[in-house]
Design a protein around this motif. Structure first.
Motif, PDB file in Angstrom:
ATOM      1  N   ALA A  42      11.037   5.261 -13.877  1.00 54.79           N
ATOM      2  CA  ALA A  42      10.403   4.861 -15.154  1.00 54.79           C
ATOM      3  C   ALA A  42       8.681   4.942 -14.854  1.00 54.79           C
ATOM      4  CB  ALA A  42      10.968   3.551 -15.659  1.00 54.79           C
ATOM      5  N   ASN A  43       8.644   4.409 -13.752  1.00 54.25           N
ATOM      6  CA  ASN A  43       6.978   3.848 -13.544  1.00 54.25           C
ATOM      7  C   ASN A  43       6.308   5.086 -13.111  1.00 54.25           C
ATOM      8  OD1 ASN A  43       7.632   1.275 -14.063  1.00 54.25           O
ATOM      9  ND2 ASN A  43       7.456   0.625 -11.843  1.00 54.25           N
ATOM     10  N   ALA A  44       7.168   6.027 -12.435  1.00 52.70           N
ATOM     11  CA  ALA A  44       6.527   7.223 -11.724  1.00 52.70           C
ATOM     12  C   ALA A  44       6.483   8.281 -12.809  1.00 52.70           C
ATOM     13  CB  ALA A  44       7.036   7.676 -10.617  1.00 52.70           C
ATOM     14  N   GLY A  45       7.235   8.341 -13.758  1.00 50.41           N
ATOM     15  CA  GLY A  45       7.317   9.339 -14.749  1.00 50.41           C
ATOM     16  C   GLY A  45       7.594  10.851 -14.130  1.00 50.41           C
ATOM     17  N   GLN A  46       6.712  11.693 -14.484  1.00 47.31           N
ATOM     18  CA  GLN A  46       7.240  13.062 -13.930  1.00 47.31           C
ATOM     19  C   GLN A  46       6.661  13.252 -12.633  1.00 47.31           C
ATOM     20  OE1 GLN A  46       8.275  15.579 -15.797  1.00 47.31           O
ATOM     21  NE2 GLN A  46       8.480  14.086 -17.461  1.00 47.31           N
ATOM     22  N   GLN A  59       7.138  10.631  -5.350  1.00 50.64           N
ATOM     23  CA  GLN A  59       7.210   9.350  -4.447  1.00 50.64           C
ATOM     24  C   GLN A  59       8.399   9.245  -3.945  1.00 50.64           C
ATOM     25  OE1 GLN A  59       7.194   6.290  -7.404  1.00 50.64           O
ATOM     26  NE2 GLN A  59       8.183   5.014  -6.181  1.00 50.64           N
ATOM     27  N   ARG A  60       9.585   9.797  -4.220  1.00 44.42           N
ATOM     28  CA  ARG A  60      11.072   9.818  -3.740  1.00 44.42           C
ATOM     29  C   ARG A  60      11.717  10.770  -4.033  1.00 44.42           C
ATOM     30  NH1 ARG A  60      13.435   5.362  -1.235  1.00 44.42           N
ATOM     31  NH2 ARG A  60      12.047   4.054  -1.972  1.00 44.42           N
ATOM     32  N   ALA A  61      11.868  11.888  -3.114  1.00 44.94           N
ATOM     33  CA  ALA A  61      12.530  13.156  -3.439  1.00 44.94           C
ATOM     34  C   ALA A  61      13.908  12.886  -3.961  1.00 44.94           C
ATOM     35  CB  ALA A  61      12.695  14.038  -2.351  1.00 44.94           C
ATOM     36  N   VAL A  62      14.799  12.011  -3.857  1.00 46.87           N
ATOM     37  CA  VAL A  62      16.125  11.791  -4.358  1.00 46.87           C
ATOM     38  C   VAL A  62      16.056  11.527  -5.828  1.00 46.87           C
ATOM     39  CG1 VAL A  62      16.419   9.533  -3.702  1.00 46.87           C
ATOM     40  CG2 VAL A  62      18.424  10.764  -3.775  1.00 46.87           C
ATOM     41  N   LEU A  63      14.970  11.115  -6.346  1.00 53.23           N
ATOM     42  CA  LEU A  63      14.967  10.733  -7.813  1.00 53.23           C
ATOM     43  C   LEU A  63      15.041  11.978  -8.681  1.00 53.23           C
ATOM     44  CD1 LEU A  63      11.919   8.061  -7.751  1.00 53.23           C
ATOM     45  CD2 LEU A  63      14.546   7.698  -7.929  1.00 53.23           C
ATOM     46  N   ARG A  64      14.770  13.201  -8.104  1.00 54.89           N
ATOM     47  CA  ARG A  64      14.983  14.298  -8.966  1.00 54.89           C
ATOM     48  C   ARG A  64      16.609  14.440  -9.426  1.00 54.89           C
ATOM     49  NH1 ARG A  64      14.367  17.592  -4.080  1.00 54.89           N
ATOM     50  NH2 ARG A  64      12.008  17.305  -4.410  1.00 54.89           N
ATOM     51  N   ASN A  65      17.298  13.895  -8.514  1.00 50.27           N
ATOM     52  CA  ASN A  65      18.996  13.825  -8.954  1.00 50.27           C
ATOM     53  C   ASN A  65      19.215  12.780  -9.713  1.00 50.27           C
ATOM     54  OD1 ASN A  65      19.496  16.013  -6.984  1.00 50.27           O
ATOM     55  ND2 ASN A  65      18.923  14.803  -5.172  1.00 50.27           N
ATOM     56  N   GLU A 113       8.847  -2.670  -9.099  1.00 52.27           N
ATOM     57  CA  GLU A 113      10.271  -2.116  -8.526  1.00 52.27           C
ATOM     58  C   GLU A 113      10.771  -2.904  -7.273  1.00 52.27           C
ATOM     59  OE1 GLU A 113       8.570   1.626  -6.979  1.00 52.27           O
ATOM     60  OE2 GLU A 113       7.904   2.216  -9.184  1.00 52.27           O
ATOM     61  N   ASP A 114       9.785  -3.822  -6.912  1.00 52.03           N
ATOM     62  CA  ASP A 114      10.509  -4.761  -5.831  1.00 52.03           C
ATOM     63  C   ASP A 114      11.297  -6.038  -6.511  1.00 52.03           C
ATOM     64  OD1 ASP A 114      10.687  -6.714  -3.689  1.00 52.03           O
ATOM     65  OD2 ASP A 114       8.651  -6.868  -3.231  1.00 52.03           O
ATOM     66  N   PRO A 115      12.677  -6.076  -6.173  1.00 46.56           N
ATOM     67  CA  PRO A 115      13.398  -7.229  -6.563  1.00 46.56           C
ATOM     68  C   PRO A 115      12.820  -8.530  -6.294  1.00 46.56           C
ATOM     69  CG  PRO A 115      14.700  -5.829  -5.377  1.00 46.56           C
ATOM     70  CD  PRO A 115      13.476  -5.124  -5.214  1.00 46.56           C
ATOM     71  N   SER A 116      12.322  -8.895  -5.282  1.00 46.69           N
ATOM     72  CA  SER A 116      11.718 -10.105  -4.805  1.00 46.69           C
ATOM     73  C   SER A 116      10.621 -10.365  -5.754  1.00 46.69           C
ATOM     74  CB  SER A 116      11.270 -10.242  -3.439  1.00 46.69           C
ATOM     75  OG  SER A 116      10.557  -9.456  -3.071  1.00 46.69           O
ATOM     76  N   MET A 117       9.643  -9.531  -6.230  1.00 53.03           N
ATOM     77  CA  MET A 117       8.269  -9.794  -7.054  1.00 53.03           C
ATOM     78  C   MET A 117       9.048 -10.080  -8.262  1.00 53.03           C
ATOM     79  SD  MET A 117       5.701  -9.904  -5.330  1.00 53.03           S
ATOM     80  CE  MET A 117       4.609 -10.215  -6.703  1.00 53.03           C
ATOM     81  N   VAL A 118      10.040  -9.281  -8.832  1.00 52.38           N
ATOM     82  CA  VAL A 118      10.685  -9.830 -10.122  1.00 52.38           C
ATOM     83  C   VAL A 118      11.012 -11.451 -10.191  1.00 52.38           C
ATOM     84  CG1 VAL A 118      12.424  -9.109 -11.704  1.00 52.38           C
ATOM     85  CG2 VAL A 118      11.406  -7.163 -10.616  1.00 52.38           C
ATOM     86  N   LEU A 119      11.749 -11.783  -9.175  1.00 53.54           N
ATOM     87  CA  LEU A 119      12.447 -12.984  -9.329  1.00 53.54           C
ATOM     88  C   LEU A 119      11.009 -14.020  -9.146  1.00 53.54           C
ATOM     89  CD1 LEU A 119      14.294 -14.935  -8.877  1.00 53.54           C
ATOM     90  CD2 LEU A 119      14.342 -14.694  -6.416  1.00 53.54           C
TER      91      LEU A 119
END
Length: 180
Positions: A70-74, A79-85, A149-155
């Motif tokens: 969601a944050n990186a969009g297109q 950012q992370r190649a696996v996200l294309r899947n 995107e960092d779970p600890s920052m959300v907390l």
């Protein structure tokens, strides 16, 4: 070995990436119990706590992928190649399953005979609503807000989640030590 395989190869494979992350948390839980065995040979790791740990870590890993997408969009795949899947719909479905399994694993842990014997109470079941709210709140933040995107920052930044953690901990302490 798992970390090396992840770092150099498996982090690029859809689903395997998040499963290895979740498995790492389970291995840490097992290692923690094994480190404590010389101190107390009766220490055991509940199978339901392992289920809860695995699915909670899987939920957090999938949440991170969902936020990255969601944050990186297109530009997500840069950012992370696996996200294309991954697709938002796939991740949302997997998040539903992993949150449900984590919640059920925790609920079963609270009433598992080993847990009841250890803590001398079935009352930990009353903490399930806090865990459910925490999971749902986190899922809400992943889906509808632009959180980190960092779970600890959300907390650390979400007040309702912080209050839930405090109430959960206070209820556990009260249920285990304050009712006698």
């Amino acid at each position: 070995v798992s970390n090396l395989l992840y770092s150099f190869w498996l982090k690029h494979h859809v689903l395997i990436d998040v499963f290895l992350i979740a498995n790492g948390f389970v291995l840490r839980a097992i290692a923690g119990v094994e480190l404590l065995r010389p101190i107390d040979a009766t220490i055991q790791l509940s199978p339901w706590l392992m289920v809860c740990t695995f699915f909670s870590a899987l939920f957090l890993g999938l949440s991170k992928r969902r936020r990255e997408l969601a944050n990186a969009g297109q530009g997500a795949t840069q950012q992370r190649a696996v996200l294309r899947n991954y697709t938002p719909e796939l991740l949302d479905g997997l998040l539903n399953v992993s949150a449900s399994a984590a919640l059920m694993g925790y609920a079963l842990y609270t009433i598992w005979p080993g847990t009841v014997d250890k803590f001398h109470t079935e009352a930990l079941l009353y903490t399930v609503p806090f865990v459910a709210y925490g999971l749902f709140r986190y899922f809400y933040l992943v889906r509808v807000s632009e959180t980190s995107e960092d779970p600890s920052m959300v907390l650390l930044t979400d007040r309702p989640l912080q209050i839930t953690v405090v109430l959960y901990l206070a209820s556990v302490v009260w249920l285990l030590y304050g009712r006698h």
